[in-house]
Design a protein around this motif. Sequence first.
Motif, short mmCIF file in Angstrom:
data_model
loop_
_atom_site.label_atom_id
_atom_site.label_comp_id
_atom_site.label_asym_id
_atom_site.label_seq_id
_atom_site.Cartn_x
_atom_site.Cartn_y
_atom_site.Cartn_z
N ASN A 67 -1.32 -3.41 -12.12
CA ASN A 67 -0.99 -2.01 -12.31
C ASN A 67 -1.81 -1.10 -11.41
OD1 ASN A 67 0.91 -2.56 -14.33
ND2 ASN A 67 -0.65 -2.50 -15.95
N MET A 68 -2.80 -1.68 -10.74
CA MET A 68 -3.68 -0.88 -9.89
C MET A 68 -3.17 -0.76 -8.46
SD MET A 68 -6.08 -0.06 -11.99
CE MET A 68 -7.42 0.50 -10.95
N LEU A 69 -2.17 -1.55 -8.10
CA LEU A 69 -1.72 -1.58 -6.71
C LEU A 69 -1.07 -0.27 -6.27
CD1 LEU A 69 -0.30 -5.19 -6.26
CD2 LEU A 69 -2.39 -4.22 -5.29
N ASP A 70 -0.54 0.51 -7.22
CA ASP A 70 0.08 1.77 -6.81
C ASP A 70 -0.96 2.75 -6.28
OD1 ASP A 70 -1.13 2.18 -9.23
OD2 ASP A 70 0.45 3.48 -10.03
N ARG A 71 -2.25 2.50 -6.56
CA ARG A 71 -3.30 3.34 -6.00
C ARG A 71 -3.65 2.90 -4.58
NH1 ARG A 71 -7.62 3.78 -11.07
NH2 ARG A 71 -6.10 4.39 -12.68
N ARG A 72 -3.31 1.67 -4.25
CA ARG A 72 -3.63 1.12 -2.93
C ARG A 72 -2.44 1.17 -1.98
NH1 ARG A 72 -9.24 0.08 -2.60
NH2 ARG A 72 -9.96 -0.56 -4.67
N ILE A 73 -1.23 1.07 -2.54
CA ILE A 73 -0.02 1.07 -1.72
C ILE A 73 0.75 2.35 -2.02
CG2 ILE A 73 2.10 -0.16 -1.14
CD1 ILE A 73 0.80 -2.69 -2.28
N LYS A 74 0.82 3.23 -1.04
CA LYS A 74 1.45 4.53 -1.23
C LYS A 74 2.90 4.49 -0.77
CE LYS A 74 -2.43 6.23 -2.67
NZ LYS A 74 -2.61 6.58 -4.10
N PRO A 75 3.75 5.37 -1.35
CA PRO A 75 5.15 5.38 -0.93
C PRO A 75 5.28 5.68 0.55
CG PRO A 75 4.60 7.33 -2.23
CD PRO A 75 3.45 6.38 -2.37
N GLY A 76 6.08 4.88 1.23
CA GLY A 76 6.27 5.07 2.67
C GLY A 76 5.33 4.27 3.52
N ASP A 77 4.26 3.70 2.94
CA ASP A 77 3.35 2.87 3.73
C ASP A 77 4.12 1.67 4.29
OD1 ASP A 77 1.29 4.53 3.13
OD2 ASP A 77 0.25 3.18 1.76
N SER A 78 4.00 1.45 5.59
CA SER A 78 4.77 0.37 6.22
C SER A 78 3.90 -0.79 6.67
CB SER A 78 5.55 0.91 7.42
OG SER A 78 4.68 1.48 8.37
N SER A 79 2.65 -0.81 6.25
CA SER A 79 1.79 -1.95 6.59
C SER A 79 0.79 -2.20 5.46
CB SER A 79 1.04 -1.70 7.90
OG SER A 79 0.20 -0.57 7.80
N LEU A 80 0.38 -3.45 5.33
CA LEU A 80 -0.58 -3.87 4.32
C LEU A 80 -1.72 -4.63 4.99
CD1 LEU A 80 1.66 -5.34 1.46
CD2 LEU A 80 0.47 -3.15 1.46
N ARG A 81 -2.91 -4.45 4.47
CA ARG A 81 -4.06 -5.22 4.95
C ARG A 81 -4.29 -6.37 3.97
NH1 ARG A 81 -9.72 -5.38 4.22
NH2 ARG A 81 -10.87 -5.93 6.13
N ILE A 82 -4.04 -7.58 4.42
CA ILE A 82 -4.18 -8.77 3.60
C ILE A 82 -5.41 -9.55 4.04
CG2 ILE A 82 -3.06 -10.87 2.78
CD1 ILE A 82 -1.57 -8.36 2.02
N ASN A 83 -6.25 -9.92 3.08
CA ASN A 83 -7.48 -10.65 3.39
C ASN A 83 -7.61 -11.86 2.47
OD1 ASN A 83 -10.29 -10.58 4.79
ND2 ASN A 83 -10.76 -10.89 2.63
N LEU A 84 -7.88 -13.02 3.05
CA LEU A 84 -8.15 -14.24 2.30
C LEU A 84 -9.58 -14.67 2.57
CD1 LEU A 84 -7.33 -16.83 0.68
CD2 LEU A 84 -6.66 -17.82 2.88
#
Length: 246
Positions: A67-84
């Motif tokens: 439920n916290m991802l909506d604070r990290r992913i904003k509407p219209g954002d077209s890229s994500l930073r993925i880290n493993l």
Amino acid sequence: MAADQFVPRKGASVSVNGHVFKATLIKGHWSRQRSVWTYRTYDWVKEPFTLELDFFNKTWSFSGSSNMLDRRIKPGDSSLRINLELQGAYAFTQWLKHRVDTTWQLSEKKEVWAPYGVHKVQGSYNTRGGEGQMVLEGHLPKGTKQFGDFKIVINGVSTTIPLLRTRNFLKKMDSADVVIYKANGLFYQLDFYRGKWVAYIYGDRFKGRMCPRGGSLRVRTLVGGARSSDQTFEIKQHSTSFAYRG
């Protein structure tokens, strides 16, 4: 790293735009099938996820929710930073350009309205087809006798409604009537009696830059070339889905 070198107790984690899903032995368990290690959280965990590490093929996959991802992913954002991160010693980071299908809406309470302004916005956008639309509702003093061509500027993108060229515009303004303007990709209705207007922008008139940026949307209106309102809205109600295939 080989499958035999992986130590479950040292853990692993995946982060999405900085939000971390940590594979700890307290919240889940690891299982191994040949060269593949799989971590699954227990049923009671509030942020469930599954992480699979395939050391033979040198690939990994992740599936999770929060439920916290909506604070990290904003509407219209077209890229994500993925880290493993593995074992606290290895890290792999990548920015993923993905397809976005997003909707957003906001509404202001009447008691905070300025004399002129926008009080409701609804929109949607799909990057795959480049299709989007937006509906804006605004207000002005009832029965106003001064008005002209109207311009809406959304995140710097302008849409002009040439009201002075519409039939009987001045007469309808004087009699507090309703004015309607229609064009390809644009519908605008102004009700002088109620002091309300609505604009629907769609088709080729809608541009991707009109989407919220970083979770906010700036909307300006101009009447006869003069600024009528200038508002920046924080978009709190939105739904976003995305897909990526490398």
